[in-house]
Design a protein around this motif. Structure first.
Motif, PDB file in Angstrom:
ATOM      1  N   ALA A 181       0.865  -1.076  -0.031  1.00  0.00           N
ATOM      2  CA  ALA A 181      -0.033  -0.035  -0.180  1.00  0.00           C
ATOM      3  C   ALA A 181       0.839   1.205  -0.154  1.00  0.00           C
ATOM      4  CB  ALA A 181      -0.714  -0.072   1.171  1.00  0.00           C
ATOM      5  N   TYR A 182       0.443   2.318  -0.670  1.00  0.00           N
ATOM      6  CA  TYR A 182       1.150   3.555  -1.004  1.00  0.00           C
ATOM      7  C   TYR A 182       0.142   4.622  -0.668  1.00  0.00           C
ATOM      8  CZ  TYR A 182       5.340   1.051  -2.667  1.00  0.00           C
ATOM      9  OH  TYR A 182       6.041   0.268  -2.900  1.00  0.00           O
ATOM     10  N   ASP A 183       0.549   5.910  -0.327  1.00  0.00           N
ATOM     11  CA  ASP A 183      -0.562   6.939  -0.191  1.00  0.00           C
ATOM     12  C   ASP A 183      -0.744   7.504  -1.371  1.00  0.00           C
ATOM     13  OD1 ASP A 183      -0.353   7.169   2.924  1.00  0.00           O
ATOM     14  OD2 ASP A 183       1.759   7.373   2.394  1.00  0.00           O
ATOM     15  N   ALA A 184       0.256   7.292  -2.386  1.00  0.00           N
ATOM     16  CA  ALA A 184      -0.318   7.814  -3.836  1.00  0.00           C
ATOM     17  C   ALA A 184       0.498   7.032  -4.731  1.00  0.00           C
ATOM     18  CB  ALA A 184       0.235   9.298  -3.988  1.00  0.00           C
ATOM     19  N   VAL A 185       0.084   6.752  -6.207  1.00  0.00           N
ATOM     20  CA  VAL A 185       0.582   5.986  -6.887  1.00  0.00           C
ATOM     21  C   VAL A 185       0.698   6.555  -8.408  1.00  0.00           C
ATOM     22  CG1 VAL A 185       0.562   3.600  -8.334  1.00  0.00           C
ATOM     23  CG2 VAL A 185      -0.061   3.609  -5.781  1.00  0.00           C
ATOM     24  N   VAL A 186       1.502   6.628  -8.914  1.00  0.00           N
ATOM     25  CA  VAL A 186       1.771   7.315 -10.296  1.00  0.00           C
ATOM     26  C   VAL A 186       1.816   6.238 -11.444  1.00  0.00           C
ATOM     27  CG1 VAL A 186       2.517   9.287 -11.726  1.00  0.00           C
ATOM     28  CG2 VAL A 186       2.539   9.538  -9.080  1.00  0.00           C
ATOM     29  N   ASN A 187       1.132   6.178 -12.226  1.00  0.00           N
ATOM     30  CA  ASN A 187       1.124   5.353 -13.448  1.00  0.00           C
ATOM     31  C   ASN A 187       1.864   6.187 -14.456  1.00  0.00           C
ATOM     32  OD1 ASN A 187       0.866   3.461 -15.721  1.00  0.00           O
ATOM     33  ND2 ASN A 187      -1.379   3.592 -15.690  1.00  0.00           N
ATOM     34  N   ALA A 188       3.050   5.815 -14.871  1.00  0.00           N
ATOM     35  CA  ALA A 188       3.723   6.666 -15.705  1.00  0.00           C
ATOM     36  C   ALA A 188       4.356   5.363 -16.604  1.00  0.00           C
ATOM     37  CB  ALA A 188       4.859   7.477 -15.262  1.00  0.00           C
ATOM     38  N   ALA A 189       3.618   4.539 -16.914  1.00  0.00           N
ATOM     39  CA  ALA A 189       4.044   3.312 -17.780  1.00  0.00           C
ATOM     40  C   ALA A 189       4.330   3.700 -19.294  1.00  0.00           C
ATOM     41  CB  ALA A 189       3.344   2.001 -17.586  1.00  0.00           C
ATOM     42  N   GLY A 190       3.939   4.901 -19.733  1.00  0.00           N
ATOM     43  CA  GLY A 190       3.954   5.349 -21.233  1.00  0.00           C
ATOM     44  C   GLY A 190       3.319   4.700 -21.930  1.00  0.00           C
ATOM     45  N   PRO A 191       3.683   4.072 -22.904  1.00  0.00           N
ATOM     46  CA  PRO A 191       2.765   3.273 -24.091  1.00  0.00           C
ATOM     47  C   PRO A 191       2.072   1.993 -23.132  1.00  0.00           C
ATOM     48  CG  PRO A 191       5.023   3.365 -25.082  1.00  0.00           C
ATOM     49  CD  PRO A 191       5.026   3.893 -23.499  1.00  0.00           C
ATOM     50  N   TRP A 192       2.285   1.570 -22.136  1.00  0.00           N
ATOM     51  CA  TRP A 192       1.705   0.754 -21.302  1.00  0.00           C
ATOM     52  C   TRP A 192       0.911   1.031 -20.294  1.00  0.00           C
ATOM     53  CZ3 TRP A 192       6.542   0.573 -23.187  1.00  0.00           C
ATOM     54  CH2 TRP A 192       7.044  -0.298 -24.252  1.00  0.00           C
ATOM     55  N   ALA A 193       0.595   2.527 -20.226  1.00  0.00           N
ATOM     56  CA  ALA A 193      -0.257   3.060 -19.010  1.00  0.00           C
ATOM     57  C   ALA A 193      -1.399   2.679 -19.145  1.00  0.00           C
ATOM     58  CB  ALA A 193      -0.029   4.402 -19.018  1.00  0.00           C
ATOM     59  N   GLU A 194      -2.247   2.616 -20.342  1.00  0.00           N
ATOM     60  CA  GLU A 194      -3.399   2.326 -20.579  1.00  0.00           C
ATOM     61  C   GLU A 194      -3.794   0.689 -20.488  1.00  0.00           C
ATOM     62  OE1 GLU A 194      -7.043   2.470 -24.001  1.00  0.00           O
ATOM     63  OE2 GLU A 194      -5.135   2.943 -24.353  1.00  0.00           O
ATOM     64  N   ASP A 195      -2.879  -0.011 -20.864  1.00  0.00           N
ATOM     65  CA  ASP A 195      -2.694  -1.355 -20.645  1.00  0.00           C
ATOM     66  C   ASP A 195      -2.871  -1.907 -19.052  1.00  0.00           C
ATOM     67  OD1 ASP A 195      -2.631  -4.205 -21.874  1.00  0.00           O
ATOM     68  OD2 ASP A 195      -0.826  -4.013 -20.714  1.00  0.00           O
ATOM     69  N   LEU A 196      -1.890  -1.322 -18.593  1.00  0.00           N
ATOM     70  CA  LEU A 196      -1.710  -1.528 -17.126  1.00  0.00           C
ATOM     71  C   LEU A 196      -3.399  -1.313 -16.370  1.00  0.00           C
ATOM     72  CD1 LEU A 196      -0.501  -2.254 -14.570  1.00  0.00           C
ATOM     73  CD2 LEU A 196       0.756  -0.196 -14.340  1.00  0.00           C
ATOM     74  N   LEU A 197      -3.954  -0.375 -16.718  1.00  0.00           N
ATOM     75  CA  LEU A 197      -5.302   0.171 -16.215  1.00  0.00           C
ATOM     76  C   LEU A 197      -6.080  -0.982 -16.434  1.00  0.00           C
ATOM     77  CD1 LEU A 197      -5.585   3.905 -16.825  1.00  0.00           C
ATOM     78  CD2 LEU A 197      -4.642   2.727 -14.431  1.00  0.00           C
ATOM     79  N   LEU A 198      -6.127  -1.451 -17.624  1.00  0.00           N
ATOM     80  CA  LEU A 198      -6.930  -2.249 -18.066  1.00  0.00           C
ATOM     81  C   LEU A 198      -6.958  -3.624 -17.346  1.00  0.00           C
ATOM     82  CD1 LEU A 198      -7.235  -1.280 -21.917  1.00  0.00           C
ATOM     83  CD2 LEU A 198      -9.106  -0.941 -19.926  1.00  0.00           C
TER      84      LEU A 198
END
Length: 364
Positions: free
Chosen positions: A192-209
């Motif tokens: 667990a983290y207080d905040a998470v930043v998804n900066a995965a570039g081309p893979w950012a949307e895929d990681l969310l899905l």
């Protein structure tokens, strides 16, 4: 405040750096090696994006020009000013008046941070300095300036700044999943983290899905390929592809000639490499302007990267180069972004993360 950053490209590194400077406890996860994908295979330019003015992306160009100046001033060992020439050929390029208006606006948006004013040189005077270009149909050329970098060295410098600010940077640590309440799963273990930043570039949307999170934005994944010739070109050139509205660069780089780039839509499962068709396309574009023609067999190296553009146009060449942030609970996702503006993006994300921390503690 504990912050996780997913993605070790230039945007992720700058976000980790700026959050750490703000006093956050930062952990960055990179699935492979730092700067190993898109950020390590660029055109090697720190530029404002002259061509973005055609699509009225004035905010982005202004920010990029200011950031270009920052890199050149603060990291001169890895970034330098580059003189570029924009030749005007009758029937092959945009008219002189249009380019002159664009360059005037480019200078104005840079303001006091401009490297130098653009100027026009008549064909005879230009060819006396640059005899390697074809003379037929040449009206003259504009000179202007942008920045060039050693991206591996500059990226290493950014990583060193992040570490010096106490950010923990982990390579070979792919993230399996995220949650909107700050959970990050790596190698099957959640934390667990207080905040998470998804900066995965081309893979950012895929990681969310893959994490079961619906994204607000869609990414347009566009491959940009480059080729290199052994002999260095005498100067940096900015050309229009004959018969198209697209532009490409011919640049001196580390004793060679760098030619690029292309714009081809790409899937994440496809290999990221310069195709035979792209190589032939770039050689043909190069030969349209240079007196000494090249063959595909003259290519000594090539590379490609996938750019995560925000889907905004049917033609990837007209897609916006702006970036966007989307917050969902304790999760902040970055869409898009450019090398030149990575530090400014990092600062913006750091402010958003700090605000998330204040909200979690009831401070407004």
């Amino acid at each position: 405040m504990r912050v996780a950053v997913v993605g070790g490209g230039v945007n992720g590194l700058c976000i980790a750096w700026q959050c750490a400077l703000n006093g956050q406890e930062v952990t960055l996860f990179e699935r492979d090696r730092l700067l190993g994908e898109t950020s390590g295979h660029s055109t090697k330019l720190l530029h404002g994006g002259l061509r973005y003015l055609e699509h009225a992306q004035f905010r982005l160009v202004r920010e990029a020009l200011l950031e270009r100046s920052w890199w050149l001033e603060h990291v001169p060992e890895h970034a330098r000013a580059l003189e570029l020439w924009l030749p005007v050929y009758r029937g092959l390029s945009r008219p002189r008046w249009m380019l002159g208006v664009g360059l005037t606006l480019y200078d104005a948006l840079a303001g006091a941070r401009r490297i130098g004013r653009h100027r026009w040189l008549a064909a005879t005077d230009f060819l006396a300095l640059h005899p390697d270009l074809k003379a037929e149909g040449l009206a003259g050329a504009f000179r202007f300036y942008d920045g060039q970098m050693d991206e591996a060295a500059l990226g290493g410098w950014i990583a060193a700044q992040a570490r010096a600010a106490s950010a923990n940077l982990h390579e070979q640590r792919p993230v399996d999943a995220l949650t909107v309440d700050g959970q990050v799963t790596v190698a099957g273990q959640g934390e667990a983290y207080d905040a998470v930043v998804n900066a995965a570039g081309p893979w950012a949307e895929d990681l969310l899905l893959r994490s079961g999170i619906a994204p607000r934005y869609q990414l347009d994944l566009v491959r940009g390929s480059h080729i290199l010739f052994a002999e260095p070109v005498s100067a940096g050139y900015f050309f229009q592809v004959p018969g198209e509205s697209r532009v490409f660069f011919v640049l001196p780089y580390q004793g060679r000639t760098l030619v690029g780039t292309t714009e081809v839509r790409q899937g994440l499962a496809e290999p990221i490499a310069c195709s035979e068709a792209e190589a032939a396309y770039l050689v043909k574009a190069y030969n349209a302007y240079m007196r000494e023609p090249k063959r595909v067999e003259d290519i000594v190296a090539s590379f490609a990267a996938v750019r995560p553009l925000i889907r905004s146009a049917s033609d990837p060449g007209r897609a916006s180069r702006e970036y966007a942030l989307e917050r969902q609970g304790r999760l902040l996702t970055v869409y898009g972004g450019k090398w030149t503006t990575a530090r400014a993006l990092g600062q913006r994300v750091a402010r958003a993360v700090a605000q998330m921390g204040k909200e979690s503690h009831g401070v407004h």
